[in-house]
Motif scaffolding. Structure first.
Motif, PDB file in Angstrom:
ATOM      1  N   LYS A 185      24.732  22.822  26.283  1.00 37.17           N
ATOM      2  CA  LYS A 185      24.226  23.897  27.140  1.00 37.17           C
ATOM      3  C   LYS A 185      23.505  23.353  28.364  1.00 37.17           C
ATOM      4  CE  LYS A 185      23.715  27.395  23.558  1.00 37.17           C
ATOM      5  NZ  LYS A 185      22.778  28.139  22.706  1.00 37.17           N
ATOM      6  N   LYS A 186      22.875  22.198  28.219  1.00 33.86           N
ATOM      7  CA  LYS A 186      22.151  21.583  29.325  1.00 33.86           C
ATOM      8  C   LYS A 186      23.054  20.699  30.187  1.00 33.86           C
ATOM      9  CE  LYS A 186      17.602  21.659  27.162  1.00 33.86           C
ATOM     10  NZ  LYS A 186      16.362  20.905  26.939  1.00 33.86           N
ATOM     11  N   ASN A 187      24.342  20.701  29.876  1.00 33.81           N
ATOM     12  CA  ASN A 187      25.332  19.922  30.626  1.00 33.81           C
ATOM     13  C   ASN A 187      25.037  18.415  30.607  1.00 33.81           C
ATOM     14  OD1 ASN A 187      27.721  19.660  32.113  1.00 33.81           O
ATOM     15  ND2 ASN A 187      26.582  19.611  34.039  1.00 33.81           N
ATOM     16  N   MET A 188      24.562  17.933  29.476  1.00 33.88           N
ATOM     17  CA  MET A 188      24.292  16.500  29.304  1.00 33.88           C
ATOM     18  C   MET A 188      25.425  15.805  28.549  1.00 33.88           C
ATOM     19  SD  MET A 188      21.428  15.580  30.634  1.00 33.88           S
ATOM     20  CE  MET A 188      20.432  16.594  31.670  1.00 33.88           C
ATOM     21  N   VAL A 189      26.092  16.549  27.672  1.00 29.78           N
ATOM     22  CA  VAL A 189      27.196  15.990  26.890  1.00 29.78           C
ATOM     23  C   VAL A 189      28.328  17.001  26.834  1.00 29.78           C
ATOM     24  CG1 VAL A 189      25.621  14.632  25.415  1.00 29.78           C
ATOM     25  CG2 VAL A 189      26.434  16.851  24.618  1.00 29.78           C
ATOM     26  N   TYR A 190      29.492  16.510  26.466  1.00 27.22           N
ATOM     27  CA  TYR A 190      30.608  17.402  26.172  1.00 27.22           C
ATOM     28  C   TYR A 190      31.330  16.858  24.954  1.00 27.22           C
ATOM     29  CZ  TYR A 190      33.651  14.039  28.616  1.00 27.22           C
ATOM     30  OH  TYR A 190      34.325  12.914  29.012  1.00 27.22           O
ATOM     31  N   LYS A 191      32.072  17.733  24.315  1.00 27.10           N
ATOM     32  CA  LYS A 191      32.823  17.362  23.116  1.00 27.10           C
ATOM     33  C   LYS A 191      34.306  17.452  23.427  1.00 27.10           C
ATOM     34  CE  LYS A 191      30.708  20.611  20.765  1.00 27.10           C
ATOM     35  NZ  LYS A 191      30.290  21.498  19.687  1.00 27.10           N
ATOM     36  N   GLN A 192      35.046  16.567  22.800  1.00 24.00           N
ATOM     37  CA  GLN A 192      36.498  16.612  22.922  1.00 24.00           C
ATOM     38  C   GLN A 192      37.108  16.136  21.610  1.00 24.00           C
ATOM     39  OE1 GLN A 192      37.397  13.898  26.145  1.00 24.00           O
ATOM     40  NE2 GLN A 192      37.603  12.159  24.783  1.00 24.00           N
TER      41      GLN A 192
END
Length: 155
Positions: free
Chosen positions: A79-86
């Motif tokens: 939500k804080k745009n620090m990580v993403y998942k793939q």
């Protein structure tokens, strides 16, 4: 000053240091971004930086928390745009966690902060004789063991 008085004089600063550390662990920092991050969040970012494409189970293990706790931290970081998942390559169900550009900035700034803290602490203890440092280490370990025992009794 008798031994009990000296022991009390030694214990009180440890209590104050523990309280200060506890306060520090509740404070946020932006680490070079526009997003406030709690210590648990920046520690997760640092672990993801150290272990690119980590999965939730391994991240939890690196952080010393449950998988459920790691999941909540990662959700906040997404939500804080620090990580993403793939999805992992060649997998339909294994998820990898990676840093965004903003997450990498935070990780780099956190590393600088850790290095600063280390330099400051090392400079404080540089003139302490080796024998005294070895004794402090011994006392610290005993104190840690004692506090862990108290925690276990309360569970």
């Amino acid at each position: 000053m008798n031994k009990n008085d000296m022991t009390e004089t030694l214990i009180k600063p440890f209590e104050r240091i523990a309280n200060l550390y506890s306060q520090l662990e509740k404070k946020t920092d932006n680490y070079g971004t526009d997003t406030p991050l709690y210590p648990s969040e920046i520690h997760a970012i640092a672990e993801i930086n150290d272990h690119p494409k980590v999965n939730l189970t391994d991240l939890a293990q690196h952080l010393g928390v449950t998988k459920g706790t790691a999941t909540k931290i990662v959700q906040k970081l997404v939500k804080k745009n620090m990580v993403y998942k793939q999805f992992a390559p060649n997998s339909e169900n294994k998820i990898e966690i990676l840093l965004t550009t903003q997450g990498r900035v935070a990780a780099e700034n956190h590393q600088e902060y850790v290095e600063y803290m280390d330099r400051q602490l090392l400079s404080m203890y540089k003139d302490v004789p080796d024998d005294a440092l070895k004794y402090f280490i011994s006392v610290s370990k005993k104190t840690e063991e004692f506090l862990n025992q108290l925690i276990k009794r309360r569970q």
